[in-house]
Design an enzyme around this catalytic site. Structure first.
Site, PDB file in Angstrom:
ATOM      1  CB  CYS A   1      -0.992  -0.013   1.166  1.00  0.00           C
ATOM      2  SG  CYS A   1      -0.318   0.222   2.814  1.00  0.00           S
TER       3      CYS A   1
ATOM      4  CG  HIS B   1      17.213 -12.395  12.525  1.00  0.00           C
ATOM      5  ND1 HIS B   1      17.919 -11.298  12.969  1.00  0.00           N
ATOM      6  CD2 HIS B   1      18.129 -13.260  12.042  1.00  0.00           C
ATOM      7  CE1 HIS B   1      19.212 -11.499  12.758  1.00  0.00           C
ATOM      8  NE2 HIS B   1      19.363 -12.681  12.197  1.00  0.00           N
TER       9      HIS B   1
END
Length: 152
Positions: free
Chosen positions: A68, A101
């Protein structure tokens, strides 16, 4: 699950970048599931984010790409789903860390703030980087609201 399947969603601000990324992924042999939007006419990002998230949660797709204007609204919406770990990625290193991670399963990009070349590098990095597991898995296991093991 087929690693060449991917979902994609945007609002009107991300529409042009979404269409560009779909073309790029098609050229790389991906089976792209387009959840919309389908024009630059003003629309609401939750209408497209929720179906993308649900498809990933159901195991129909292994991962997704969303965009967006700022990437904030669509990412907030995606992350309301317990099975989604959407990360805002504005450069390839962030996409790499989101995968390594955080085991991010949706890459969200700020369409108004990155160019097409950067978007391609982000997508390539996101799709080619593996989760490291180990100590990171322990943290991922604590993300869901229920059963977090955090004593709350």
């Amino acid at each position: 699950m087929d690693d060449k399947k991917i979902g994609i969603a945007s609002d009107h601000a991300g529409y042009q970048l979404k269409e560009f990324i779909i073309g790029y992924l098609d050229s790389k042999g991906y089976d792209v599931h387009d959840f919309g939007c389908h024009s630059e006419e003003s629309c609401d990002y939750p209408d497209y984010a929720h179906p993308l998230a649900e498809a990933i949660e159901k195991g129909e797709l292994p991962r997704g790409i969303a965009m967006c204007g700022s990437a904030n609204g669509i990412t907030i919406t995606l992350n309301k789903h317990q099975g989604i770990r959407a990360a805002i990625c504005w450069e390839p290193e962030i996409a790499s860390l989101a995968r390594k991670h955080n085991d991010a399963n949706v890459c969200s990009m700020p369409a108004r703030f990155i160019d097409r070349d950067t978007a391609i590098r982000i997508v390539d990095t996101f799709l080619s980087t593996e989760f490291e597991g180990g100590r990171h898995q322990r943290r991922i296991d604590k993300i869901p609201v229920s059963g977090c093991g955090c004593g709350k």
